[in-house]
Design a protein around this motif. Structure first.
Motif, PDB file in Angstrom:
ATOM      1  N   THR A   1       0.831  -1.202   0.000  1.00 12.27           N
ATOM      2  CA  THR A   1       0.000   0.000   0.000  1.00 12.27           C
ATOM      3  C   THR A   1       0.868   1.255   0.000  1.00 12.27           C
ATOM      4  OG1 THR A   1      -1.799  -1.140   1.137  1.00 12.27           O
ATOM      5  CG2 THR A   1      -1.770   1.258   1.269  1.00 12.27           C
ATOM      6  N   GLU A   2       1.921   1.250   0.807  1.00 16.80           N
ATOM      7  CA  GLU A   2       2.825   2.406   0.841  1.00 16.80           C
ATOM      8  C   GLU A   2       3.569   2.572  -0.473  1.00 16.80           C
ATOM      9  OE1 GLU A   2       5.401   3.548   3.782  1.00 16.80           O
ATOM     10  OE2 GLU A   2       3.956   3.480   5.425  1.00 16.80           O
ATOM     11  N   LEU A   3       4.042   1.485  -1.050  1.00 18.01           N
ATOM     12  CA  LEU A   3       4.780   1.572  -2.314  1.00 18.01           C
ATOM     13  C   LEU A   3       3.897   2.096  -3.440  1.00 18.01           C
ATOM     14  CD1 LEU A   3       6.770  -1.767  -2.022  1.00 18.01           C
ATOM     15  CD2 LEU A   3       7.785   0.522  -2.110  1.00 18.01           C
ATOM     16  N   LEU A   4       2.632   1.676  -3.460  1.00 18.89           N
ATOM     17  CA  LEU A   4       1.707   2.197  -4.464  1.00 18.89           C
ATOM     18  C   LEU A   4       1.484   3.690  -4.264  1.00 18.89           C
ATOM     19  CD1 LEU A   4      -0.915  -0.699  -4.451  1.00 18.89           C
ATOM     20  CD2 LEU A   4       0.436   0.010  -6.436  1.00 18.89           C
ATOM     21  N   SER A   5       1.222   4.100  -3.031  1.00 21.65           N
ATOM     22  CA  SER A   5       0.935   5.499  -2.755  1.00 21.65           C
ATOM     23  C   SER A   5       2.131   6.385  -3.072  1.00 21.65           C
ATOM     24  CB  SER A   5       0.545   5.653  -1.287  1.00 21.65           C
ATOM     25  OG  SER A   5       0.282   7.007  -0.986  1.00 21.65           O
ATOM     26  N   ALA A   6       3.327   5.970  -2.676  1.00 25.33           N
ATOM     27  CA  ALA A   6       4.523   6.779  -2.930  1.00 25.33           C
ATOM     28  C   ALA A   6       4.732   6.995  -4.418  1.00 25.33           C
ATOM     29  CB  ALA A   6       5.746   6.094  -2.319  1.00 25.33           C
ATOM     30  N   ARG A   7       4.513   5.967  -5.205  1.00 27.20           N
ATOM     31  CA  ARG A   7       4.740   6.096  -6.652  1.00 27.20           C
ATOM     32  C   ARG A   7       3.644   6.911  -7.333  1.00 27.20           C
ATOM     33  NH1 ARG A   7       5.471   0.200  -8.557  1.00 27.20           N
ATOM     34  NH2 ARG A   7       4.060  -0.136  -6.801  1.00 27.20           N
ATOM     35  N   LEU A   8       2.411   6.839  -6.840  1.00 23.95           N
ATOM     36  CA  LEU A   8       1.355   7.688  -7.389  1.00 23.95           C
ATOM     37  C   LEU A   8       1.681   9.165  -7.164  1.00 23.95           C
ATOM     38  CD1 LEU A   8      -1.860   5.713  -6.358  1.00 23.95           C
ATOM     39  CD2 LEU A   8      -0.956   6.009  -8.671  1.00 23.95           C
ATOM     40  N   HIS A   9       2.147   9.505  -5.978  1.00 22.65           N
ATOM     41  CA  HIS A   9       2.520  10.896  -5.697  1.00 22.65           C
ATOM     42  C   HIS A   9       3.706  11.322  -6.566  1.00 22.65           C
ATOM     43  CE1 HIS A   9      -0.046  12.157  -2.286  1.00 22.65           C
ATOM     44  NE2 HIS A   9      -0.125  10.852  -2.039  1.00 22.65           N
ATOM     45  N   ALA A  10       4.701  10.443  -6.693  1.00 21.89           N
ATOM     46  CA  ALA A  10       5.869  10.770  -7.513  1.00 21.89           C
ATOM     47  C   ALA A  10       5.475  10.944  -8.976  1.00 21.89           C
ATOM     48  CB  ALA A  10       6.923   9.681  -7.370  1.00 21.89           C
ATOM     49  N   ALA A  11       4.571  10.100  -9.464  1.00 14.81           N
ATOM     50  CA  ALA A  11       4.119  10.201 -10.854  1.00 14.81           C
ATOM     51  C   ALA A  11       3.404  11.513 -11.104  1.00 14.81           C
ATOM     52  CB  ALA A  11       3.209   9.024 -11.188  1.00 14.81           C
ATOM     53  N   ALA A  12       2.524  11.891 -10.174  1.00 20.32           N
ATOM     54  CA  ALA A  12       1.798  13.153 -10.330  1.00 20.32           C
ATOM     55  C   ALA A  12       2.764  14.335 -10.335  1.00 20.32           C
ATOM     56  CB  ALA A  12       0.764  13.302  -9.221  1.00 20.32           C
ATOM     57  N   LEU A  13       3.765  14.329  -9.450  1.00 18.88           N
ATOM     58  CA  LEU A  13       4.745  15.413  -9.399  1.00 18.88           C
ATOM     59  C   LEU A  13       5.598  15.457 -10.678  1.00 18.88           C
ATOM     60  CD1 LEU A  13       5.957  15.222  -5.695  1.00 18.88           C
ATOM     61  CD2 LEU A  13       4.657  17.069  -6.773  1.00 18.88           C
ATOM     62  N   ALA A  14       5.756  14.299 -11.328  1.00 15.19           N
ATOM     63  CA  ALA A  14       6.532  14.238 -12.572  1.00 15.19           C
ATOM     64  C   ALA A  14       5.721  14.651 -13.795  1.00 15.19           C
ATOM     65  CB  ALA A  14       7.082  12.822 -12.767  1.00 15.19           C
ATOM     66  N   GLY A  15       4.445  15.000 -13.603  1.00 11.47           N
ATOM     67  CA  GLY A  15       3.623  15.466 -14.709  1.00 11.47           C
ATOM     68  C   GLY A  15       2.754  14.409 -15.349  1.00 11.47           C
ATOM     69  N   ALA A  16       2.761  13.180 -14.814  1.00 11.61           N
ATOM     70  CA  ALA A  16       1.895  12.137 -15.361  1.00 11.61           C
ATOM     71  C   ALA A  16       0.437  12.457 -15.047  1.00 11.61           C
ATOM     72  CB  ALA A  16       2.266  10.775 -14.792  1.00 11.61           C
ATOM     73  N   THR A  17      -0.442  12.096 -15.956  1.00 17.99           N
ATOM     74  CA  THR A  17      -1.877  12.270 -15.740  1.00 17.99           C
ATOM     75  C   THR A  17      -2.608  10.933 -15.649  1.00 17.99           C
ATOM     76  OG1 THR A  17      -2.199  12.476 -18.134  1.00 17.99           O
ATOM     77  CG2 THR A  17      -1.909  14.518 -16.871  1.00 17.99           C
ATOM     78  N   LEU A  18      -1.871   9.843 -15.850  1.00 16.38           N
ATOM     79  CA  LEU A  18      -2.448   8.506 -15.804  1.00 16.38           C
ATOM     80  C   LEU A  18      -1.375   7.564 -15.278  1.00 16.38           C
ATOM     81  CD1 LEU A  18      -5.162   7.108 -16.741  1.00 16.38           C
ATOM     82  CD2 LEU A  18      -3.924   6.464 -18.815  1.00 16.38           C
ATOM     83  N   ALA A  19      -1.759   6.652 -14.385  1.00 16.29           N
ATOM     84  CA  ALA A  19      -0.834   5.651 -13.862  1.00 16.29           C
ATOM     85  C   ALA A  19      -1.376   4.264 -14.176  1.00 16.29           C
ATOM     86  CB  ALA A  19      -0.644   5.814 -12.361  1.00 16.29           C
ATOM     87  N   SER A  20      -0.472   3.338 -14.442  1.00 13.99           N
ATOM     88  CA  SER A  20      -0.867   1.989 -14.825  1.00 13.99           C
ATOM     89  C   SER A  20      -0.116   0.961 -13.998  1.00 13.99           C
ATOM     90  CB  SER A  20      -0.570   1.749 -16.311  1.00 13.99           C
ATOM     91  OG  SER A  20       0.835   1.758 -16.543  1.00 13.99           O
ATOM     92  N   VAL A  21      -0.759  -0.176 -13.814  1.00 13.18           N
ATOM     93  CA  VAL A  21      -0.097  -1.304 -13.170  1.00 13.18           C
ATOM     94  C   VAL A  21      -0.736  -2.584 -13.699  1.00 13.18           C
ATOM     95  CG1 VAL A  21      -1.651  -1.276 -11.159  1.00 13.18           C
ATOM     96  CG2 VAL A  21       0.626  -2.287 -10.952  1.00 13.18           C
ATOM     97  N   PHE A  22       0.101  -3.590 -13.907  1.00 15.62           N
ATOM     98  CA  PHE A  22      -0.378  -4.904 -14.346  1.00 15.62           C
ATOM     99  C   PHE A  22      -0.224  -5.884 -13.194  1.00 15.62           C
ATOM    100  CE2 PHE A  22       0.869  -2.827 -18.295  1.00 15.62           C
ATOM    101  CZ  PHE A  22      -0.228  -3.093 -19.104  1.00 15.62           C
TER     102      PHE A  22
END
Length: 243
Positions: free
Chosen positions: A191-212
């Motif tokens: 849960t923490e690893l998912l949340s940390a990467r979502l925040h990092a992605a948003a700060l990097a300018g991503a508008t969509l996140a994906s996971v398989f």
């Protein structure tokens, strides 16, 4: 919030573009990568849009023969039915299925406090192998050495507990490589690893996140709780005999 109507098409394009660091070739809509002998990263991704042709597959199969690897193609679900008759005719069989989840990054979970980005690529790879199993060590080392890949480590009691990776391509964030040490499972590490990467992605300018993710696993339940929505599937096809 509903996903954008072009979400899966964006994911297909980003996935096909995300392997520029590997030896790469284009065959129609396919983008093929070779990362080293015997690695599961040696495969091709369908970028959407164009339809596969016999010539595309023949050229890709020649590329695979050159590198002594079985032809392996990943297709997102919208491309499967149009491609299936041709794949079957050339001896391909379905060899894997993962669910594709997407997050539009407009409503993020709380920022975690025990997960940090790391620059220690070899240490990250070694930690990942503790979660995935020692047989994964070579693959995780290759993943870690990609300069565009960002690496994250979660801790418990001051000790490394889990690891995960992030890469942003065309404003689409790919979350992958998530593993937890066996003794740290059940402690909210994923849960923490998912949340940390979502925040990092948003700060990097991503508008969509994906996971398989493998269907029906605890990881899939964690992904749903993190706000991801099931958008489709990625099917893998391997040619087990010569066409």
């Amino acid at each position: 919030m509903p996903l954008p109507p072009d979400a899966l098409a964006r994911l297909a394009r980003a996935e096909a573009q995300a392997h520029q660091a590997d030896i790469q070739a284009a065959f129609g809509p396919l983008r093929a990568a070779y990362a080293g002998p015997g690695l599961p990263l040696n495969s091709a991704w369908h970028g959407g849009g164009l339809s596969l042709t016999n010539d595309d597959l023949a050229a890709f199969e020649a590329f695979c023969a050159l590198h002594d690897q079985l032809p392996l193609i990943h297709l997102l679900s919208p491309e499967v039915m149009p491609s299936l008759p041709l794949l079957r005719a050339r001896g391909y069989q379905c060899s894997g299925l993962l669910h594709a989840y997407l997050h539009d990054l407009t409503d993020l979970p709380p920022q975690p406090t025990h997960t940090q980005e790391t620059a220690d690529r070899l240490g990250w790879a070694a930690l990942s192998a503790q979660g995935f199993g020692e047989s994964s060590a070579t693959v995780m080392t290759v993943v870690a050495q990609n300069a565009q890949t960002r690496l994250f480590v979660a801790t418990r009691g001051g000790q490394p507990a889990g690891s995960a990776a992030l890469k942003v391509t065309d404003n689409v964030a790919a979350l992958f490589g998530m593993s937890t040490r066996p003794e740290a499972r059940g402690q909210g590490v994923q849960t923490e690893l998912l949340s940390a990467r979502l925040h990092a992605a948003a700060l990097a300018g991503a508008t969509l996140a994906s996971v398989f993710v493998t269907p029906g696993t605890p990881s899939e339940r964690n992904i749903g709780r993190a706000g991801f929505q099931l958008a489709g599937a990625r099917l893998s096809f391997t040619q087990f005999r010569e066409a």
